[in-house]
Design an enzyme around this catalytic site. Structure first.
Site: not given
Ligand code: UD1
Ligand code: UDP
Length: 385
Positions: A100, A122, A136, A211, A213, A245
């Protein structure tokens, strides 16, 4: 012999990669039927790359779209534009997305514009609240409208799809591929001492992730206050490990609120293998994550979910997951009770597997084989035990 069908996998974040990896591995077993084209958007960078490395996935294309603190609209716009060139150039027979995220939604939308069939791994999770989780809930609803094949993890998700009048012939009850990934990694030996956390074996470890939003700002600050209070109230018996995160809206708040407390260990996002082993040695897990809610129950760990609503009601019904919202007092009291009350803890710490049995990828790929006419029958459905 017919040409193998081209499957284009598109994903961009850590959880999508973890949950898609088993499907990619399974598809590779059938080179006569399928050819894989792996596209990552790079919505996440470091957190995605950690997973690619662990599962030895080498993307054919990387759109590298991540920006610091990116907006949802930008993720969608960049994915749409980057992917349309790749779809036009590669002419896949089907596109597969997972979950999602905005990467998944945008990829689904381009597949529709180019009339490429879409498979959704999923499918069918719902909270029925358009703002929780945000964005999501709407991403997955829109993906349902766009998809031709729906790989639903549980009976509840199948029933959600049927209520939306999705053709039953297009739904496959597979189980969740996260359990395939989890079982594979959890059975490996891993020495946690290499993380240099200096965990005290006499203390109980609480593992925390957050994490979402919709919790940025006030709710996240309230959650941090409650974690700080727990660390102080149980300073002689508890250690808290929090892999933070990378989102700046999380990172900065958490560092500010919890950075100076001795028995709270703030660490960077962990690679999947150490993270799974941290879950295994934890006493309980406090999280707003989707994936962690599915994994904790399989490992027999109580998960307190810091959200108002969940799209994963199965483990709540089984009694191993509890919703605690983002209220400082409720979180504090529920964790304190679990730390003090052995009976309550035992009730929540039995291992249950409502989400999968480790064979979801196999069913997904057999369903694809059925769709393309390589198999005559649908795969046998996942049955939770
Ligand atoms: C995203 C997904 C969310 C998912 C989550 C898993 C959307 C809108 N959100 O949220 O559904 O649950 O991923 O973790 O699709 N960043 C880094 N390095 C990384 C990853 C993120 O620096 O490897 C920072 C960056 O500043 C980036 C910010 O995190 O802009 C947000 O990342 P983004 O993918 O937009 O949203 P998440 O909160 O990670
Ligand atoms: N996870 C990981 N390292 C971490 C935190 C989470 O590998 O430091 C794994 C966790 O076991 C799960 C997945 O990341 O499989 C979940 O990711 P996240 O919570 O970012 O996203 P969501 O599932 O909420 O979309």
């Amino acid at each position: 012999m017919t040409q193998p069908k081209k499957i284009m996998f598109v994903f961009g974040t850590r959880p999508e990669a973890i949950k898609m990896a088993p499907v990619i591995g399974e598809v590779k077993k059938f080179p006569d039927w399928f050819e894989s084209i792996i596209v990552v958007t790079g919505q996440h960078r470091q957190m995605l790359d950690q997973v690619l490395q662990l599962f030895s996935i080498r993307p054919d294309h990387d759109l590298a779209i991540m920006e610091k603190n990116q907006s949802i609209a930008k993720i969608v716009a960049k994915t749409l534009l980057g992917l349309e060139t790749l779809i036009a150039g590669n002419k896949p027979d089907i596109l597969l997305v997972q979950g999602d995220t905005s990467t998944a939604f945008a990829a689904g939308l381009v597949s529709y514009y180019y009339q490429v069939p879409l498979g959704h791994v999923e499918a069918g999770l719902r909270t029925f609240d358009k703002w929780r989780p945000f964005p999501e809930e709407i991403n997955r609803k829109l993906l349902t409208s766009l998809s031709d094949l729906h790989f639903a993890p549980t009976k509840t998700s199948v029933s959600n799809l049927l209520k939306e009048a999705i053709d039953p012939a297009s739904i496959f009850l597979t189980g969740n591929t996260v359990i395939d990934a989890l079982l594979r990694i959890a059975k490996r030996e891993y020495d946690l001492s290499q993380l240099r956390l200096n965990l005290d074996p006499k203390k109980k470890m609480i593992l925390v992730t957050m994490h979402r939003r919709e919790s940025f700002g006030g709710p996240l600050e309230a959650v941090c206050r409650s974690i700080a209070r727990l660390a102080v109230a149980f300073k002689d018996e508890v250690e808290i490990v929090l892999p933070v995160h990378q989102n700046p809206n999380v990172k900065e708040v958490v560092k500010q609120a919890l950075g100076e407390i001795k028995n709270i260990k703030l660490i960077g996002p962990q690679e999947y293998e150490p993270f799974v082993h941290l879950m295994k040695v934890s006493r309980l897990i406090l999280s707003d994550s989707g994936g962690v809610q599915e994994e904790g129950p399989s490992l027999g760990k109580p998960v307190l979910v810091m959200r108002e609503k969940t799209e994963r009601p199965e483990a709540v019904a089984a009694g191993t997951v509890k919703l605690v919202g983002m209220d400082e007092e409720i979180i504090f009291k529920t964790v304190a009770k679990l730390l003090k009350d052995k009976k309550e803890y035992q009730k929540m710490s039995k291992a249950v597997n409502p989400y999968g049995d480790g064979r979801a990828a196999e069913r997904t790929v057999q369903a694809l084989a059925y769709y393309f006419g390589f198999k005559k029958t649908k795969p046998k459905e996942f049955a939770a035990k």
